[in-house]
Design a protein around this motif. Structure first.
Motif, PDB file in Angstrom:
ATOM      1  N   PHE A   1      28.827  -2.403 -77.116  1.00  0.00           N
ATOM      2  CA  PHE A   1      27.492  -2.356 -77.464  1.00  0.00           C
ATOM      3  C   PHE A   1      26.433  -1.262 -77.228  1.00  0.00           C
ATOM      4  CE2 PHE A   1      23.481  -3.736 -75.497  1.00  0.00           C
ATOM      5  CZ  PHE A   1      23.168  -4.239 -76.823  1.00  0.00           C
ATOM      6  N   VAL A   2      26.285  -1.037 -76.217  1.00  0.00           N
ATOM      7  CA  VAL A   2      25.741   0.524 -75.556  1.00  0.00           C
ATOM      8  C   VAL A   2      25.423   1.524 -76.734  1.00  0.00           C
ATOM      9  CG1 VAL A   2      25.334   2.179 -74.089  1.00  0.00           C
ATOM     10  CG2 VAL A   2      25.883  -0.263 -73.100  1.00  0.00           C
ATOM     11  N   TYR A   3      27.061   2.426 -77.158  1.00  0.00           N
ATOM     12  CA  TYR A   3      26.855   3.358 -77.984  1.00  0.00           C
ATOM     13  C   TYR A   3      26.748   3.133 -79.477  1.00  0.00           C
ATOM     14  CZ  TYR A   3      31.488   3.089 -78.869  1.00  0.00           C
ATOM     15  OH  TYR A   3      32.963   1.902 -79.905  1.00  0.00           O
ATOM     16  N   ALA A   4      26.330   1.590 -79.767  1.00  0.00           N
ATOM     17  CA  ALA A   4      26.175   1.120 -80.827  1.00  0.00           C
ATOM     18  C   ALA A   4      24.965   1.020 -81.606  1.00  0.00           C
ATOM     19  CB  ALA A   4      27.525   0.019 -81.925  1.00  0.00           C
ATOM     20  N   CYS A   5      24.068   0.870 -80.334  1.00  0.00           N
ATOM     21  CA  CYS A   5      22.425   1.174 -80.072  1.00  0.00           C
ATOM     22  C   CYS A   5      21.917   2.023 -80.968  1.00  0.00           C
ATOM     23  CB  CYS A   5      22.126   0.536 -79.145  1.00  0.00           C
ATOM     24  SG  CYS A   5      21.867  -0.674 -78.326  1.00  0.00           S
ATOM     25  N   GLY A   6      22.546   3.035 -80.853  1.00  0.00           N
ATOM     26  CA  GLY A   6      22.291   4.522 -80.794  1.00  0.00           C
ATOM     27  C   GLY A   6      22.494   4.768 -82.391  1.00  0.00           C
ATOM     28  N   VAL A   7      24.207   4.007 -83.050  1.00  0.00           N
ATOM     29  CA  VAL A   7      24.469   4.153 -84.223  1.00  0.00           C
ATOM     30  C   VAL A   7      23.886   3.736 -84.890  1.00  0.00           C
ATOM     31  CG1 VAL A   7      26.251   3.437 -85.595  1.00  0.00           C
ATOM     32  CG2 VAL A   7      27.111   4.310 -83.630  1.00  0.00           C
ATOM     33  N   HIS A   8      22.795   2.559 -85.083  1.00  0.00           N
ATOM     34  CA  HIS A   8      21.992   1.651 -85.746  1.00  0.00           C
ATOM     35  C   HIS A   8      20.669   2.424 -86.135  1.00  0.00           C
ATOM     36  CE1 HIS A   8      24.125  -1.703 -86.714  1.00  0.00           C
ATOM     37  NE2 HIS A   8      24.818  -1.661 -85.499  1.00  0.00           N
ATOM     38  N   VAL A   9      20.605   3.930 -84.725  1.00  0.00           N
ATOM     39  CA  VAL A   9      19.445   3.985 -85.042  1.00  0.00           C
ATOM     40  C   VAL A   9      19.147   5.432 -86.364  1.00  0.00           C
ATOM     41  CG1 VAL A   9      17.774   5.784 -84.465  1.00  0.00           C
ATOM     42  CG2 VAL A   9      18.752   3.657 -82.653  1.00  0.00           C
ATOM     43  N   VAL A  10      20.313   5.745 -86.712  1.00  0.00           N
ATOM     44  CA  VAL A  10      20.609   6.492 -87.710  1.00  0.00           C
ATOM     45  C   VAL A  10      20.635   6.022 -89.179  1.00  0.00           C
ATOM     46  CG1 VAL A  10      22.775   8.025 -88.197  1.00  0.00           C
ATOM     47  CG2 VAL A  10      22.030   7.868 -86.223  1.00  0.00           C
ATOM     48  N   ILE A  11      21.194   4.558 -88.565  1.00  0.00           N
ATOM     49  CA  ILE A  11      21.511   3.719 -90.375  1.00  0.00           C
ATOM     50  C   ILE A  11      20.551   3.226 -90.749  1.00  0.00           C
ATOM     51  CG2 ILE A  11      21.575   1.817 -91.117  1.00  0.00           C
ATOM     52  CD1 ILE A  11      24.671   1.896 -88.988  1.00  0.00           C
ATOM     53  N   TYR A  12      19.418   2.835 -89.355  1.00  0.00           N
ATOM     54  CA  TYR A  12      17.917   2.597 -89.888  1.00  0.00           C
ATOM     55  C   TYR A  12      16.851   3.662 -89.941  1.00  0.00           C
ATOM     56  CZ  TYR A  12      19.869  -2.406 -89.662  1.00  0.00           C
ATOM     57  OH  TYR A  12      20.470  -2.923 -90.179  1.00  0.00           O
ATOM     58  N   PHE A  13      16.596   4.409 -89.106  1.00  0.00           N
ATOM     59  CA  PHE A  13      15.993   5.874 -89.058  1.00  0.00           C
ATOM     60  C   PHE A  13      16.249   6.778 -89.360  1.00  0.00           C
ATOM     61  CE2 PHE A  13      13.885   2.907 -86.154  1.00  0.00           C
ATOM     62  CZ  PHE A  13      13.205   2.470 -85.775  1.00  0.00           C
ATOM     63  N   ALA A  14      17.658   7.278 -90.406  1.00  0.00           N
ATOM     64  CA  ALA A  14      17.458   8.469 -91.189  1.00  0.00           C
ATOM     65  C   ALA A  14      16.858   8.963 -91.921  1.00  0.00           C
ATOM     66  CB  ALA A  14      19.232   8.052 -91.972  1.00  0.00           C
ATOM     67  N   GLY A  15      16.909   8.042 -93.276  1.00  0.00           N
ATOM     68  CA  GLY A  15      15.585   8.271 -93.841  1.00  0.00           C
ATOM     69  C   GLY A  15      14.423   8.634 -93.239  1.00  0.00           C
ATOM     70  N   ILE A  16      13.804   7.845 -92.400  1.00  0.00           N
ATOM     71  CA  ILE A  16      12.643   8.125 -91.880  1.00  0.00           C
ATOM     72  C   ILE A  16      12.252   8.961 -91.076  1.00  0.00           C
ATOM     73  CG2 ILE A  16      11.293   7.211 -89.943  1.00  0.00           C
ATOM     74  CD1 ILE A  16      11.850   4.362 -90.852  1.00  0.00           C
ATOM     75  N   ILE A  17      13.669   9.109 -90.079  1.00  0.00           N
ATOM     76  CA  ILE A  17      13.352  11.027 -89.771  1.00  0.00           C
ATOM     77  C   ILE A  17      13.879  12.030 -90.259  1.00  0.00           C
ATOM     78  CG2 ILE A  17      14.417  12.565 -88.197  1.00  0.00           C
ATOM     79  CD1 ILE A  17      15.612   9.632 -86.876  1.00  0.00           C
ATOM     80  N   SER A  18      14.208  12.086 -91.852  1.00  0.00           N
ATOM     81  CA  SER A  18      14.056  13.027 -92.672  1.00  0.00           C
ATOM     82  C   SER A  18      12.734  13.331 -92.940  1.00  0.00           C
ATOM     83  CB  SER A  18      15.500  12.975 -93.568  1.00  0.00           C
ATOM     84  OG  SER A  18      15.259  11.881 -94.492  1.00  0.00           O
ATOM     85  N   MET A  19      12.187  12.270 -93.590  1.00  0.00           N
ATOM     86  CA  MET A  19      11.103  12.515 -94.503  1.00  0.00           C
ATOM     87  C   MET A  19      10.082  12.588 -93.181  1.00  0.00           C
ATOM     88  SD  MET A  19      10.821   9.959 -97.616  1.00  0.00           S
ATOM     89  CE  MET A  19      10.791   8.603 -96.196  1.00  0.00           C
TER      90      MET A  19
END
Length: 449
Positions: free
Chosen positions: A248-266
């Protein structure tokens, strides 16, 4: 040479494993095109742009869909285990997800509530289907090859993403994407899912027989009753519970990549539509490589040791993204570091799924993989919200990424209390007690060393 490269070589049930992996390949059309890229952008830039709160509404839709899975997932899994109807459950949510995905193509600009409701239904159906799919893993594998077969499914998922991303460019082109082009992409996602998941239902076998149901009580009540029994059995499966807490703890970080990868890159690096698609293609290639190599070495190195190595990659690479220079002339740094993010994304998924399978007795597969889905989707509710809050604060995006690295470090430390040998022995003991409820496995299950 080609025979050695065959990932199904040596398996007693290669056709069934391939068909199982095809569902992962098929549902990537939703995971990549809807969750990570095009619908997120379409919703915030066109559907809800006039509200001034587009990011908030998108966040609500993501959180609500995952919250529904948190509530329903374990119950669905328990009911499936009790009735022996995992395949029927998978088919039900497959049809729902395909329908909702296609319906996104009819969401027009300004239709905020409609867009949110259809997306919530689609993402909920996707996640419930993934829980059912994962519950077949201990039945189509042995204790010795569970990591390899898990990696095959995960790698086929990334192959699906790699195949469908170039196809979307045929619809969107290289310039700014129009509203009609967005909507055609959503229809493409539905058709891709519809066609490519068919082999799963033809060739994957339902092995568990229906248990004798009590005279009274609904299936929902039975599901809650079995979940209560699972809680009472927590001591027997304590290493599984410990792992799920770390997960659960490290999956919090995984989900940031899933939902924010496009936002971060843009937002941080100024990527347009073409660069964004190429970025996701690179991320997918790296993730596929990570999943494949994890499958090759996980059963040899040990599951916990593999997870420790992958969490190190995650922690260092997210720090790399946080402190990568934002100037255009140094953009290459972000591209290089992102390869390690992708590698970690692919590896951590298959390694975590295999660990759950290792610690799970076969007669509890749907129920315990429901708990795995519960932990994963709970992280999807918590991680992105925390990331968004820190990013919107004076600390900014950079320190939000530092926080994400902290998720992976915390998970790394927590795994030291998980003993995979003791946990898998407990699963073996439980299987012997319930052996009469199963049909024969693909091959004789070898004893653990």
């Amino acid at each position: 040479m080609l025979r050695r490269l065959n990932p199904f070589r040596g398996l007693p049930n290669p056709l069934e494993v391939w068909a199982w992996g095809m569902y992962d390949l098929a549902n990537q059309s939703f995971s990549i095109l809807i969750n990570t890229l095009f619908f997120a952008i379409y919703f915030t830039q066109h559907v809800a742009a006039h509200t001034g709160k587009a990011d908030l509404y998108w966040g609500i839709a993501v959180s609500v869909s995952n919250l529904l899975v948190v509530i329903a997932g374990p119950v669905i899994g328990a009911v499936a285990d009790y009735t022996g109807a995992k395949k029927q459950g998978l088919f039900f949510f497959y049809v729902l997800c395909v329908g909702f995905t296609g319906a996104l193509g009819f969401v027009e600009p300004g239709a905020v509530l409609l867009g949110m409701l259809i997306y919530i239904g689609g993402n909920f159906s996707l996640a419930c289907g993934e829980n059912f799919l994962a519950s077949f893993l201990p039945e189509i594998s042995t204790r010795q090859n569970i990591g390899r077969i898990s990696a095959i499914g995960w790698t086929m998922g990334y192959l699906g993403a790699l195949l469908i991303l170039p196809v979307t460019l045929l619809i969107t082109g290289l310039d700014e994407i129009t509203v009609d082009e967005f909507r055609r992409v959503f229809v493409l996602a539905a058709v891709w899912f519809l066609i490519n998941a068919v082999p799963t239902f033809w060739f994957v076998k339902e092995r568990k027989r229906r248990e004798q149901a009590p005279q009274a009580g609904s299936l929902v009540a039975i599901g809650f009753s079995r979940l209560g029994q699972t809680a009472r059995d927590a001591f027997r499966y304590r290493h599984l519970i410990r792992f799920l807490m770390c997960f659960f703890v490290y999956a919090c970080g995984v989900h940031v990549v899933i939902y924010f990868a496009g936002i971060i890159s843009m937002r941080e690096f100024g990527f347009g539509p073409f660069k964004l698609t190429m970025f996701m293609t690179q991320l997918t290639v790296a993730a596929g490589l990570g999943a494949a190599l994890t499958g090759v070495y996980q059963d040899r190195l040990g599951h916990r040791r593999t997870l420790h190595a992958l969490l190190c990659v995650w922690a260092v690479s997210t720090l790399g993204v946080a402190f990568a220079p934002r100037e255009p002339e140094h953009e290459w740094v972000f591209w290089v570091v992102s390869n390690f993010v992708g590698f970690g994304l692919g590896g951590i998924g298959t390694a975590s799924r295999a660990m759950v399978g290792l610690l799970t007795p076969r007669h509890k597969t749907a129920e315990f993989f429901g708990l795995w889905g519960l932990a994963y989707k709970s992280a999807a509710v918590v991680g992105p919200v925390l990331f968004g809050a820190v990013s919107a604060s004076p600390l900014g995006m950079r320190w939000a990424l530092v926080m994400v690295s902290g998720f992976f470090v915390t998970g790394f430390v927590g795994l030291f209390i998980v003993d995979e040998r003791e946990g898998s022995a407990s699963a073996d003991e439980a299987e012997r007690l319930e052996a009469s409820t199963f049909g024969p496995p693909p091959t004789e299950q070898p004893q653990r060393p």
